[in-house]
Design a protein around this motif. Structure first.
Motif, mmCIF file in Angstrom:
data_model
loop_
_atom_site.group_PDB
_atom_site.id
_atom_site.type_symbol
_atom_site.label_atom_id
_atom_site.label_comp_id
_atom_site.label_asym_id
_atom_site.label_seq_id
_atom_site.Cartn_x
_atom_site.Cartn_y
_atom_site.Cartn_z
ATOM 1 N N THR A 9 0.436 -1.345 -0.110
ATOM 2 C CA THR A 9 0.008 0.023 0.004
ATOM 3 C C THR A 9 1.381 1.848 0.373
ATOM 4 O OG1 THR A 9 -0.311 -0.584 2.480
ATOM 5 C CG2 THR A 9 -1.979 -0.902 1.086
ATOM 6 N N THR A 55 0.728 4.211 -2.660
ATOM 7 C CA THR A 55 0.208 4.481 -2.969
ATOM 8 C C THR A 55 0.580 4.693 -4.889
ATOM 9 O OG1 THR A 55 1.142 6.755 -3.073
ATOM 10 C CG2 THR A 55 -0.709 6.328 -1.866
ATOM 11 N N ASP A 80 -3.166 -1.262 -3.975
ATOM 12 C CA ASP A 80 -3.641 -0.177 -3.916
ATOM 13 C C ASP A 80 -4.897 -0.258 -4.210
ATOM 14 O OD1 ASP A 80 -1.726 1.548 -2.149
ATOM 15 O OD2 ASP A 80 -0.405 0.331 -3.176
#
Length: 189
Positions: free
Chosen positions: A113, A115, A160
């Motif tokens: 995760t 982005t 993500d």
């Protein structure tokens, strides 16, 4: 759980921010509490090392999940599924631990995760060879360590919320691997 995870880690997660702590780490916490699993997760941070220094290590890798319910009540839950927090960069001793983890046959999953911008790479970083600074370059270097340890299998999974997240991981990892092959740093295999 900490000892088992240290000795035979199964999951490394890159990007230990709020989304990770509130969702994947909380789901793992439930699995641990119900006896459905017996290992924690190792968090690795490739960019914002203060997350490790300020949010994880001072609190023994514990975090507090606070949920505001529709009726106005607040639930609080300690998340203890993170057993180690590491800075994913060769400038820190933590890098040696990550190499050890990636070379361990017990490792099953590497997740992210970080982005959407975390999947970026550029020619300058590709040209750094086996010492990249971007997240996917570091992960590719660690995956190469796993390859050298016996071509060990592992799942690489983006968590993500971005379009074609798996393609972004694959594109980045192969960009580094292809460049390293072209530069004679890794074998074709």
């Amino acid at each position: 759980v900490r000892r088992k995870t240290h000795d035979a880690p199964t999951w490394v997660h890159f990007g230990g921010g709020n989304i990770f702590r509130a969702f994947p780490a909380a789901i793992l916490e439930d699995a641990l509490n119900t006896g459905k699993y017996d290992r924690g997760v190792v968090v690795a941070e490739t960019f914002d090392y203060e997350v490790v220094d300020k949010a994880y290590r001072p609190y023994d890798n514990l975090s507090l999940l606070v949920s505001l319910k529709a009726d106005g009540t607040v639930d609080k839950k300690v998340i203890a599924s993170v057993t180690e927090s590491l800075k994913a960069d060769p400038q820190f001793d933590d890098w040696n631990r990550l190499v050890e983890i990636f070379r361990n046959p017990s490792l099953q999953m590497v997740s992210f995760t970080i982005t959407e911008k975390g999947y970026a790479f550029n020619d300058a970083d590709l040209a750094r060879g086996l010492e990249p600074v971007f997240a996917l370059g570091k992960v590719t270097a660690l995956l190469y360590e796993r390859f050298k340890a016996g071509r060990l299998p592992v799942t690489v999974q983006s968590m993500d919320n971005c379009s074609h997240n798996g393609d972004k991981v694959r594109t980045g990892v192969f960009a580094y691997a292809d460049r390293w092959l072209a530069d004679g740093l890794v074998p074709q295999e």
